[in-house]
Enzyme design. Sequence first.
Site, PDB file in Angstrom:
ATOM      1  NE  ARG A 184       8.337   1.202 -75.849  1.00  0.00           N
ATOM      2  CZ  ARG A 184       8.848   0.745 -76.918  1.00  0.00           C
ATOM      3  NH1 ARG A 184       9.452   1.525 -77.946  1.00  0.00           N
ATOM      4  NH2 ARG A 184       8.953  -0.537 -77.216  1.00  0.00           N
ATOM      5  CB  CYS A 242      16.236   0.778 -78.455  1.00  0.00           C
ATOM      6  SG  CYS A 242      16.264  -0.018 -80.239  1.00  0.00           S
TER       7      CYS A 242
END
Length: 287
Positions: A184, A242
């Site tokens: 990611r 995050c």
Amino acid sequence: MTANSARSPILSASELMAELAGGRPPVLLDVRWQLGGPDLRSAYEAGHLPGAVYVDLDRELAGPVRPDGRGGRHPLPDPEEFGAVMRRAGVCADVPVVAYDGGLGWGAARAWWLLRWTGHPDVRVLDGGLAAWTEAGGAVSAEAVSAAEGDFKPTPGAAGLLDADAAAALARQGILLDARAGERYRGEVEPIDPVAGHIPGAVSAPTTENLGPDGRFLAPQALRARFTALGVTDRAPVGVYCGSGVSGAQEVLALEVAGFPSALYAGSWSDWSSDPQRPVATGADPR
């Protein structure tokens, strides 16, 4: 700095057992949670640490999601509403709190970080979560828990909090860690948010590498070596983000175990990527 600030923010199952048997047992919060899934209240009802109160991360440890996505997928809850949730769970200002979850530490760390941010002086996370508890011979209960009303009143600002601009500045002038999975970060996949990639200058630091094969945090020295290798020092400020401020709280916790104070960009990538004017980097290079 509080009287308990030098104590580790995590504790083992055996340590928790001893504290529960002592004269000042902690309040227990069950914060089991899974990304994108239903709440785990049914799992809690099937078996939890005796006396633990279930806290729903999506509904009680986050505020409403805005239509434009600003604030991220788990916006910070209104402090007064968060305080009411904690009081219903029995949280008091002068009683220790221990949060636990299913094992990764994400949900428990979210509760830990929010309680620290709002001024609770003594909150920790059960290392290894429910699995560590049962492996150590700890009992579980399916009995309903009715906690006595607590008296905790939140005072936001006691722990480091970043917004998007502060996170961008930290990526240039300090160390900003991206706690998501490496693919990611690199922008190879993005299963949740509208844009793939990372904040320019951020360093990839997946939370999975904070844990050993047993699901417990690495030893403090090993965590310190991990973060030092990523560029963290005692001289430069450190921040974490995050996807939506949940797994990032676990990274803040791991940094605390390692002896590095850090701040959390609570809106994280879901907030950053909601603004098309914000730059995005891809690939393994931070820039």
